[in-house]
Design a protein around this motif. Structure first.
Motif, PDB file in Angstrom:
ATOM      1  N   HIS A   4      43.172  17.844  58.418  1.00 14.31           N
ATOM      2  CA  HIS A   4      43.575  16.616  59.101  1.00 14.31           C
ATOM      3  C   HIS A   4      43.831  15.449  58.152  1.00 14.31           C
ATOM      4  O   HIS A   4      44.329  14.411  58.587  1.00 14.31           O
ATOM      5  N   VAL A   5      43.490  15.595  56.876  1.00 16.72           N
ATOM      6  CA  VAL A   5      43.674  14.512  55.913  1.00 16.72           C
ATOM      7  C   VAL A   5      45.096  14.573  55.388  1.00 16.72           C
ATOM      8  O   VAL A   5      45.473  15.509  54.685  1.00 16.72           O
ATOM      9  N   ASN A   6      45.908  13.592  55.746  1.00 18.05           N
ATOM     10  CA  ASN A   6      47.317  13.566  55.342  1.00 18.05           C
ATOM     11  C   ASN A   6      47.457  13.379  53.842  1.00 18.05           C
ATOM     12  O   ASN A   6      46.768  12.556  53.247  1.00 18.05           O
ATOM     13  N   GLY A   7      48.378  14.129  53.240  1.00 19.00           N
ATOM     14  CA  GLY A   7      48.690  13.981  51.833  1.00 19.00           C
ATOM     15  C   GLY A   7      47.748  14.691  50.890  1.00 19.00           C
ATOM     16  O   GLY A   7      47.945  14.662  49.683  1.00 19.00           O
ATOM     17  N   LEU A   8      46.727  15.342  51.411  1.00 18.75           N
ATOM     18  CA  LEU A   8      45.744  16.006  50.560  1.00 18.75           C
ATOM     19  C   LEU A   8      46.328  17.311  50.029  1.00 18.75           C
ATOM     20  O   LEU A   8      46.888  18.103  50.782  1.00 18.75           O
ATOM     21  N   SER A   9      46.201  17.527  48.723  1.00 15.78           N
ATOM     22  CA  SER A   9      46.661  18.763  48.108  1.00 15.78           C
ATOM     23  C   SER A   9      45.902  19.937  48.724  1.00 15.78           C
ATOM     24  O   SER A   9      44.680  19.886  48.874  1.00 15.78           O
ATOM     25  N   ARG A  10      46.603  21.004  49.052  1.00 14.61           N
ATOM     26  CA  ARG A  10      46.000  22.126  49.780  1.00 14.61           C
ATOM     27  C   ARG A  10      45.107  23.017  48.925  1.00 14.61           C
ATOM     28  O   ARG A  10      44.415  23.856  49.450  1.00 14.61           O
ATOM     29  N   HIS A  11      45.126  22.849  47.601  1.00 13.75           N
ATOM     30  CA  HIS A  11      44.277  23.707  46.778  1.00 13.75           C
ATOM     31  C   HIS A  11      42.829  23.224  46.714  1.00 13.75           C
ATOM     32  O   HIS A  11      41.978  23.887  46.152  1.00 13.75           O
ATOM     33  N   PHE A  12      42.530  22.075  47.315  1.00 17.95           N
ATOM     34  CA  PHE A  12      41.166  21.557  47.318  1.00 17.95           C
ATOM     35  C   PHE A  12      40.349  22.198  48.432  1.00 17.95           C
ATOM     36  O   PHE A  12      40.822  22.367  49.548  1.00 17.95           O
ATOM     37  N   THR A  13      39.114  22.524  48.097  1.00 15.79           N
ATOM     38  CA  THR A  13      38.128  22.893  49.100  1.00 15.79           C
ATOM     39  C   THR A  13      37.207  21.687  49.264  1.00 15.79           C
ATOM     40  O   THR A  13      37.317  20.701  48.523  1.00 15.79           O
ATOM     41  N   GLY A  43      40.904  -2.523  42.739  1.00 17.93           N
ATOM     42  CA  GLY A  43      40.555  -3.400  43.846  1.00 17.93           C
ATOM     43  C   GLY A  43      41.450  -3.215  45.052  1.00 17.93           C
ATOM     44  O   GLY A  43      41.379  -3.977  46.006  1.00 17.93           O
ATOM     45  N   VAL A  44      42.304  -2.198  45.041  1.00 19.85           N
ATOM     46  CA  VAL A  44      43.179  -1.898  46.167  1.00 19.85           C
ATOM     47  C   VAL A  44      42.911  -0.458  46.593  1.00 19.85           C
ATOM     48  O   VAL A  44      42.244   0.301  45.899  1.00 19.85           O
ATOM     49  N   TYR A  45      43.450  -0.066  47.752  1.00 17.85           N
ATOM     50  CA  TYR A  45      43.290   1.301  48.213  1.00 17.85           C
ATOM     51  C   TYR A  45      43.841   2.254  47.162  1.00 17.85           C
ATOM     52  O   TYR A  45      44.893   2.012  46.591  1.00 17.85           O
ATOM     53  N   GLN A  46      43.123   3.341  46.896  1.00 23.04           N
ATOM     54  CA  GLN A  46      43.499   4.285  45.851  1.00 23.04           C
ATOM     55  C   GLN A  46      43.911   5.616  46.464  1.00 23.04           C
ATOM     56  O   GLN A  46      43.383   6.025  47.497  1.00 23.04           O
ATOM     57  N   LYS A  47      44.839   6.293  45.807  1.00 24.54           N
ATOM     58  CA  LYS A  47      45.237   7.638  46.207  1.00 24.54           C
ATOM     59  C   LYS A  47      44.721   8.635  45.176  1.00 24.54           C
ATOM     60  O   LYS A  47      44.820   8.407  43.976  1.00 24.54           O
ATOM     61  N   VAL A  48      44.174   9.753  45.654  1.00 27.24           N
ATOM     62  CA  VAL A  48      43.664  10.819  44.795  1.00 27.24           C
ATOM     63  C   VAL A  48      43.973  12.156  45.457  1.00 27.24           C
ATOM     64  O   VAL A  48      44.357  12.207  46.629  1.00 27.24           O
ATOM     65  N   ALA A  49      43.802  13.221  44.701  1.00 32.62           N
ATOM     66  CA  ALA A  49      43.873  14.582  45.247  1.00 32.62           C
ATOM     67  C   ALA A  49      45.186  14.848  45.977  1.00 32.62           C
ATOM     68  O   ALA A  49      45.205  15.244  47.121  1.00 32.62           O
ATOM     69  N   GLY A  50      46.277  14.609  45.304  1.00 31.12           N
ATOM     70  CA  GLY A  50      47.584  14.734  45.938  1.00 31.12           C
ATOM     71  C   GLY A  50      48.063  13.331  46.255  1.00 31.12           C
ATOM     72  O   GLY A  50      48.156  12.491  45.378  1.00 31.12           O
ATOM     73  N   ARG A  51      48.326  13.072  47.520  1.00 29.63           N
ATOM     74  CA  ARG A  51      48.717  11.726  47.929  1.00 29.63           C
ATOM     75  C   ARG A  51      47.813  11.219  49.049  1.00 29.63           C
ATOM     76  O   ARG A  51      48.226  10.465  49.909  1.00 29.63           O
ATOM     77  N   ILE A  56      39.660   7.971  52.842  1.00 30.12           N
ATOM     78  CA  ILE A  56      39.758   8.928  53.946  1.00 30.12           C
ATOM     79  C   ILE A  56      39.265  10.298  53.492  1.00 30.12           C
ATOM     80  O   ILE A  56      38.524  10.969  54.207  1.00 30.12           O
ATOM     81  N   ALA A  57      39.678  10.712  52.285  1.00 31.29           N
ATOM     82  CA  ALA A  57      39.208  11.991  51.746  1.00 31.29           C
ATOM     83  C   ALA A  57      37.697  11.961  51.571  1.00 31.29           C
ATOM     84  O   ALA A  57      37.003  12.948  51.871  1.00 31.29           O
ATOM     85  N   ALA A  58      37.145  10.837  51.097  1.00 33.92           N
ATOM     86  CA  ALA A  58      35.698  10.715  50.907  1.00 33.92           C
ATOM     87  C   ALA A  58      34.967  10.787  52.240  1.00 33.92           C
ATOM     88  O   ALA A  58      33.915  11.422  52.341  1.00 33.92           O
TER      89      ALA A  58
END
Length: 153
Positions: A4-13, A43-51, A56-58
């Motif tokens: 359900h997390v948009n932009g998350l790379s699919r290779h992550f567990t 100090g701004v929203y960050q993108k990780v693990a793909g986009r 949200i990922a945390a």
């Protein structure tokens, strides 16, 4: 769960994403766990693990029960914080209601309380008065142009 997390790379567990987030973050003195994302701005929203947005990922891996229909909000107000105790999910309307409002408008005038909503007005009276004056000037110019085009004074 991570579907359900948009932009998350699919290779992550769940475990590898948790480890990735912890490696890219550091604890501050105020208790926030600040993540270093792909950009150079802090100090701004960050993108990780793909986009995927880091907060949200945390929320998905540390707290669990992520609902994509709701927004993830920071109770600490630090946009690049991924500390699980500082994250919560709520509706967009509730997120807007709890957002802090500036006591002055963008031009520095004090804002007044709107009795019907209990919140500060978006536009102060001085700025509203100035906007109406500019609108009346534009309307008068349009009428004058229309009359000149019709051959009237």
């Amino acid at each position: 769960m991570l579907d359900h997390v948009n932009g998350l790379s699919r290779h992550f567990t769940v475990d590898s994403l948790r480890q990735h987030l912890l490696q890219r973050s550091q604890r501050r003195a105020d208790g926030c766990l600040v993540v270093r994302g792909y950009g150079t701005r802090r100090g701004v929203y960050q993108k990780v693990a793909g986009r995927a947005w880091a907060h949200i990922a945390a929320f998905a891996v540390f707290v669990g029960g992520y609902d994509p229909a709701l927004e993830v909000d920071h109770t600490c107000g630090v946009q690049d914080c991924i500390e699980p105790t500082h994250l919560r999910q709520l509706s967009h309307a509730e997120n807007c209601r709890t957002r802090a409002q500036a006591p002055t408008c963008r031009n520095g005038h004090p804002r007044e309380l709107d009795e019907s909503t209990g919140r500060l007005r978006r536009v102060c009276r001085a700025c509203n008065r100035e906007a109406q004056r500019r609108w009346r000037v534009r309307q008068a110019e349009d009428v004058a142009r229309a009359r000149a085009a019709a051959g009237r004074r």
